[in-house]
Design a protein around this motif. Sequence first.
Motif, PDB file in Angstrom:
ATOM      1  N   GLY A  77       0.816  -1.308  -0.476  1.00  0.00           N
ATOM      2  CA  GLY A  77       0.036   0.199   0.074  1.00  0.00           C
ATOM      3  C   GLY A  77       0.575   1.235   0.369  1.00  0.00           C
ATOM      4  O   GLY A  77       0.522   2.476  -0.086  1.00  0.00           O
ATOM      5  N   ILE A 105      -0.452   2.726   5.334  1.00  0.00           N
ATOM      6  CA  ILE A 105      -2.149   3.176   4.973  1.00  0.00           C
ATOM      7  C   ILE A 105      -2.886   0.713   5.188  1.00  0.00           C
ATOM      8  O   ILE A 105      -4.544   1.721   5.338  1.00  0.00           O
ATOM      9  N   GLN A 118     -11.326   7.709   4.064  1.00  0.00           N
ATOM     10  CA  GLN A 118     -11.207   6.834   2.873  1.00  0.00           C
ATOM     11  C   GLN A 118     -12.795   6.841   2.495  1.00  0.00           C
ATOM     12  O   GLN A 118     -12.994   7.504   1.649  1.00  0.00           O
ATOM     13  N   LEU A 131     -13.949   7.880  -1.235  1.00  0.00           N
ATOM     14  CA  LEU A 131     -14.804   7.458  -1.906  1.00  0.00           C
ATOM     15  C   LEU A 131     -15.983   8.319  -2.456  1.00  0.00           C
ATOM     16  O   LEU A 131     -16.488   8.063  -3.511  1.00  0.00           O
ATOM     17  N   GLN A 178      -7.532   9.641  -8.119  1.00  0.00           N
ATOM     18  CA  GLN A 178      -7.407   9.112  -9.412  1.00  0.00           C
ATOM     19  C   GLN A 178      -7.648   8.490 -10.104  1.00  0.00           C
ATOM     20  O   GLN A 178      -7.834   7.020  -9.292  1.00  0.00           O
ATOM     21  N   CYS A 179      -5.706   8.220  -9.879  1.00  0.00           N
ATOM     22  CA  CYS A 179      -4.728   7.165 -10.221  1.00  0.00           C
ATOM     23  C   CYS A 179      -4.526   6.282  -8.961  1.00  0.00           C
ATOM     24  O   CYS A 179      -4.428   4.962  -8.518  1.00  0.00           O
ATOM     25  N   ILE A 219      -2.202   6.666  -6.784  1.00  0.00           N
ATOM     26  CA  ILE A 219      -0.911   5.886  -6.662  1.00  0.00           C
ATOM     27  C   ILE A 219      -0.963   7.020  -5.736  1.00  0.00           C
ATOM     28  O   ILE A 219       0.107   6.338  -4.616  1.00  0.00           O
ATOM     29  N   PRO A 241      -2.431   6.292  -0.522  1.00  0.00           N
ATOM     30  CA  PRO A 241      -2.433   5.858   0.622  1.00  0.00           C
ATOM     31  C   PRO A 241      -1.382   7.305   1.717  1.00  0.00           C
ATOM     32  O   PRO A 241      -1.926   7.444   2.545  1.00  0.00           O
ATOM     33  N   ARG A 285     -17.097   6.349  -7.370  1.00  0.00           N
ATOM     34  CA  ARG A 285     -16.365   4.800  -8.686  1.00  0.00           C
ATOM     35  C   ARG A 285     -15.933   3.221  -8.073  1.00  0.00           C
ATOM     36  O   ARG A 285     -16.074   3.606  -6.587  1.00  0.00           O
ATOM     37  N   ASP A 287     -12.172   2.794  -5.879  1.00  0.00           N
ATOM     38  CA  ASP A 287     -11.959   3.149  -4.685  1.00  0.00           C
ATOM     39  C   ASP A 287     -11.892   2.296  -3.755  1.00  0.00           C
ATOM     40  O   ASP A 287     -11.059   3.035  -2.914  1.00  0.00           O
ATOM     41  N   PRO A 288     -13.087   1.626  -3.152  1.00  0.00           N
ATOM     42  CA  PRO A 288     -12.230   0.823  -1.661  1.00  0.00           C
ATOM     43  C   PRO A 288     -11.069   0.260  -1.944  1.00  0.00           C
ATOM     44  O   PRO A 288     -10.665   0.487  -0.997  1.00  0.00           O
ATOM     45  N   LEU A 321      -8.731   0.992  -3.779  1.00  0.00           N
ATOM     46  CA  LEU A 321      -7.667   1.929  -4.126  1.00  0.00           C
ATOM     47  C   LEU A 321      -7.130   2.782  -3.102  1.00  0.00           C
ATOM     48  O   LEU A 321      -6.105   2.598  -2.320  1.00  0.00           O
ATOM     49  N   LEU A 322      -8.838   2.902  -1.956  1.00  0.00           N
ATOM     50  CA  LEU A 322      -7.818   3.755  -0.836  1.00  0.00           C
ATOM     51  C   LEU A 322      -7.865   2.622   0.057  1.00  0.00           C
ATOM     52  O   LEU A 322      -7.283   3.343   1.362  1.00  0.00           O
ATOM     53  N   ARG A 323      -7.336   1.517   0.444  1.00  0.00           N
ATOM     54  CA  ARG A 323      -6.999   0.763   1.464  1.00  0.00           C
ATOM     55  C   ARG A 323      -5.338   0.085   0.818  1.00  0.00           C
ATOM     56  O   ARG A 323      -4.824  -0.556   1.370  1.00  0.00           O
ATOM     57  N   GLY A 324      -5.244   1.526  -0.081  1.00  0.00           N
ATOM     58  CA  GLY A 324      -3.916  -0.067  -0.516  1.00  0.00           C
ATOM     59  C   GLY A 324      -4.152  -0.873  -1.361  1.00  0.00           C
ATOM     60  O   GLY A 324      -2.729  -1.488  -1.076  1.00  0.00           O
ATOM     61  N   GLY A 337      -4.665  -1.576  -4.479  1.00  0.00           N
ATOM     62  CA  GLY A 337      -4.650  -1.030  -6.214  1.00  0.00           C
ATOM     63  C   GLY A 337      -3.135  -2.280  -6.646  1.00  0.00           C
ATOM     64  O   GLY A 337      -2.522  -2.516  -5.472  1.00  0.00           O
ATOM     65  N   TYR A 384      -0.610  -1.968  -8.637  1.00  0.00           N
ATOM     66  CA  TYR A 384       0.235  -1.648  -9.502  1.00  0.00           C
ATOM     67  C   TYR A 384       1.261  -1.968 -10.126  1.00  0.00           C
ATOM     68  O   TYR A 384       1.724  -3.439  -9.399  1.00  0.00           O
ATOM     69  N   GLY A 407      -0.442   3.917 -12.100  1.00  0.00           N
ATOM     70  CA  GLY A 407      -0.399   5.445 -11.500  1.00  0.00           C
ATOM     71  C   GLY A 407      -0.321   7.114 -12.551  1.00  0.00           C
ATOM     72  O   GLY A 407       0.632   7.750 -12.358  1.00  0.00           O
ATOM     73  N   GLY A 423      -6.551   6.622 -14.392  1.00  0.00           N
ATOM     74  CA  GLY A 423      -6.382   7.400 -13.095  1.00  0.00           C
ATOM     75  C   GLY A 423      -8.365   8.061 -13.180  1.00  0.00           C
ATOM     76  O   GLY A 423      -9.088   7.940 -12.701  1.00  0.00           O
TER      77      GLY A 423
END
Lengths: 160, 786
Positions: free
Chosen positions: A37, A77, A90, A94, A100-101, A103, A106, B23, B26-27, B29-32, B34, B36, B264, B506
Motif C-alpha cells: 500500500g 495505510i 477513506q 470515496l 484518480q490514479c 498512487i 495511501p 467509483r 475506489d474501496p 485503492l483507498l485501502r492501498g 491497488g 500497480y 499511476g 486514473g
Amino acid sequence: MAKMHITTTINGEPTEFLCEPYETMLDVLRDNLGMTGSKEGCGSGDCGACSVTLDDRLVCSCLMLAAEAEGHEIRTIEGMSEGEALHPLQQKFLETAALQCGICTPGVLVAADALLKKNPNPSETEVRYWLAGNLCRCTGYDKIVRAVLETAADLRGAAE
Amino acid sequence: MDSVVEDNQLGMMKYGIGQPVTRSEDPKLLRGEGNYTDDVNLDGQAYGVMVRSPYAHGTLNGIDTAEASTAPGVIAILTGADLDAAGLGTMKCGLPLKGRDGSPINYVPRPALATDKVRYVGDPVAIVIAETATQARDAAELVELDIDPLPAVTDARAAAEAGAPQLYDSVSGNTAIDFQYGDTAKVDTAFKEASHQTRLNIRNNRIVVSAMEPRSAVGSFDAASEGYTLNVGCQGVFGMMNTLAKQVFNIEPEKMHVVTGNVGGSFGMKAGAYPEYICVLHAAKVLGRPVKWTDDRSGSFLSDCHGRDHDMTAELALDADGKFTALRITGYGNVGAFLTAVSPMMPTMNTLKNANSVYRLPLIEVASKAVFTNTTPVTAYRGAGRPEANYYMERLIETAAREMGIDAIELRRRNQILPSEIPYAAANGMNYDSGDFPTIMQKAVEASDWDGFAARKAESEKRGKLRGRGVGCYLEVTAPVQEEMGGIRFEENGDVTIITGTLDYGQGHWTPFAQVLHQKLGVPFERIRLIQGDSAELIAGGGTGGSKSIMASGAAILEASDIVIDKGKKIAAHVFETAVEDIVFEGGAFQVAGTDRTVTVTELAEQLRGGLDLPEDLPRDLSVKHIFDAAPSAFPNGCHVCELEVDPDTGVVEIDRYNMVNDFGTVVNPLLVEGQAHGGIVQGLGQALMENAVYDSEGQLQTGSYMDYAVPRASDVPSFTFATHAVPATTNPLGAKGCGEAGCAGSLPSIMNALVDALAPLGVKHIDMPATPEKVWAAIQSAKAA
Ligand code: FES
Ligand code: FES
C-alpha cells in the motif's frame, strides 16, 4: 553482512523481520512484508507517497531505515480501515472522488489522518500546507483538500 | 441516433447516465490494495537496472561489462549487440503526416539499446540483471562505457540551423518533418491588408510529465508456448501488444500478452513502447525466468518522455472592426532524440487543428518543423498540441485587444462563431457540429463576478499587490475514434463484464462505462465488471488518448448492447412462444408487446446458464464481441476566468479565484468529470507558473529531481468553481465530447492573460511560461526601468 533482526509493531500487530542495514522501511514493507500500500514515488522525501507514521509522527518511509523501527510503532495505510468499514477519511474520499490514479492516495490519507489527530479543526490553508509534502499529479488537490476539511467537520460534529 | 440519453428510466436513475456515481475501484485503492505494476512480483523473478548514457551526444565505441559481470548476484548483462544478434527490430513512428513538399516524416528507427551512438543523457545502452534490485544497481555502476563525446544541441531552433550538430546521418538539418498548411500567398495578403497585426514570440516550455507512479515492467516468457507476457502500465494493451509483436519481436500478436493493472498516472507519457520493456521481455526469454524493472525517480526524469517544448511565432491579422482576418503560426517543435508514435503531431497538425478555437477565421497558416535534439524524446502530454494552440490564440487576442484599445471580451464576442453558424467549416479543415460559445463565455464571465473586479483590484492595491484577471476560451479537437472493442460477457456467476480497449490511468473508466451499460440494458450496476488491461481478451482497442475514451468505449458498449438486445429478442421469442417481431425491449426487459409477459436481461441470462432447450439456429448466450467502427472528432469547449495577485516585491503569483464553464456534451458522470477538469487546470498551472525542464549547453538535464523541478503542490493552487453548459455532440451516439485535456487548454491562457493583465499597467506586454517569481520580478524591474 549479517541481516538485522528487528522487533517492532506494525498497525498494532507485533512484527519481526530480517533486513539489511541499508534497507529502508519502505523496501521492507513492500518487498519483505508484502505490504504494498505504501508507494515509492521518488525515494528522496519529496513526494509523500511512502508516508507512514512512526509513533504517531508522520515520516517518509523511504527516508527511514528499517532498522529504526526497532521498538517503535509503525502505522501504514493497511491499518487505516477497520475490517470492511472504511475510515471516515477513506469514506469521504470515496464519496467525493478525491482520488484518480490512486498512487498518491495511501500517502495522502496517512498524512491527512496525522493532521486531523494533531489538529481536528484545520483551516483550508493549514490543510494545504500540511499536505504540501504529498505530490499528486492527477487531482489538482481541490477535492482532496475539501474531503479532508469535510471529514474534519464530520468528526467534530460526531464528537460533540 | 440512439435515444439512450433521454431513456433514463426512473428505476435506473441512481446509476444512470448523468449521475454522480462513486467509483467502483475506489474501496480497493483507498485501502492501498491497488495493483500497480511494481506491486506485481512473479515467482523466480530477477531484477533489471538500465545503464544509461551520461553524455548527450557521442560515439559509442564500446561497452566493457567484464567487472560488472562478476559482481555479486549478477546473472546477465545485455547490450544492443545482444538484441541485434537475436534479430529484434526497432520501434518506429508510422504517422502518415506529410511535409510541405509531400515527403513523409524522416522515420528514424529507435533501437531499444544504443549500438553506434548515444543521443541524449539517459539513452539506454545496457541492462544489468541480478538476483536483487540492489545488486543490479551496484553492478550497473561498474559497466564502463567508452564514449567519444560530440557537440550537443538541445534547442529546436538552434538544431534546425546550418552548422548545428547532426543527430542522424540520414536526416538533414535534424528536421523530422517540415510541415506547412494554408495558402501562404493569401495569408500574406491578409496580413498586408490588415488594419492591425499582433505578433508574439511565444515559448511553450518543456515539461517533465512526472506521473507519480514511476514506469515499471515485468517480462516473462513461456518456453512451451513460446509466448511472452508483459506486465506494464500503459494507455492501451492492444496497441502495446501490436507494437512489440510486429515492430520488435516479429511474432504473432497473440504471442505477446500485455497485462495492465492499475496505472499511476500517465497523461500521454506511458502510451508508447519503451526500451526497457523490450529488454525485460528479451532477458526473460534468454534467462528462462521473469525479469522486473522499476525506474527510480532520477531515471524517470531522464527516461520518461517529456512534453511540450515548442518555440513559435504567432500572428493575428485584424480589420478595423477587430474582426480576425488571418492567423499564422510558425516555428519549431522539439521532439528530442527519437520519435515516438505520435510526437511529430503536436507542433504541426495538432497545433493547426486546435488554433482555430471558437473563432470565425477566414485564413490560417501553420508552418512548423519538428526537430531532433540531444534531449529526452518528447511525446503527447495532456492535450498534445490542444492547450498549446489555444494558448497561442488567446494570448494573441488579449494582446490585440490591448493594442487596439478594444475590450478583450468584446473582441472575442465580435469573432466568436454563433450557434446559428454551426455546423461551421473552419479554415483548418475541422467541421464543428455543435456548441454555444458566446453563452458559455457570458456564463463564465458572470460566474467570476466580473463587475466586482474593480473594487477587488483597488483593495489589492491598498495592500501593495497587483491584481489581474484573464480569460481563456478554448476549443479542442479530440482524437477521432477508430476500431474500439465493445465486449459484453455474461459470466457464470451472474456478473456482466465489459471488455474494451481504452485504458484508464486514473480517469476511472469502470464506473461511467458501467453506467452506460446499466442504462442501456438494465443489468444491475453492481454486477458490472470491466476488463481493459488484458490483451488476450481484446479483438480491437484504440487505447486512451486525445480525450476520446467515453466516445470510443461508450459508443462501442451501446452498439454491443444493441446486439445483445437482438440476440435476446430471438431467445425471448422462443421462450414466450411468439414471433420475434412481437418482442419489444424496454426498461431492461424483453416483453411480448401488449402483454405483461416479460423477462429481464439478467433473468434471461440466468435461464440460458441453467440450460434452455433452444433450436439450432438460436444463439446460446447473450455475450457479444463487437467492434465499433469509427466516430469523428468532437469539440469540447469552454471558458475559464482566472483572477490573481502579484506581489511586486517578490514576483510571487497567487491565484485568488478561478471559474470555468465547460461544454463536454453529455456528461456520463459529473463527479469524475469535475475531477478531470481540476487535474488538467493544475497541470496547466504548473506549466504556466512553475515547471520547466532545463538543459545546459552540454545537454545535461539541470532539472533532474523534485528539488529542481517544481510540480504544483497543494499549497500552490487555489480551489475552483466548475460548471457545465452542455450542447451534446451530434457525431457520436452518446453525445459526449471528452473532457480529459480541457483543463489544461483553459488554464494556460486564463492564467497567463491574468498575469499580463496584472503587470500591464507597468508596461509588460508578454511574459513567457513558466512565470516563476524570479521571471515576474525581473519583468517588473525591467518594465520600471524602461
Ligand atoms: S517515496 Fe518517499 S517521499 Fe517520495
Ligand atoms: S491521484 Fe494520481 S497522483 Fe494523486
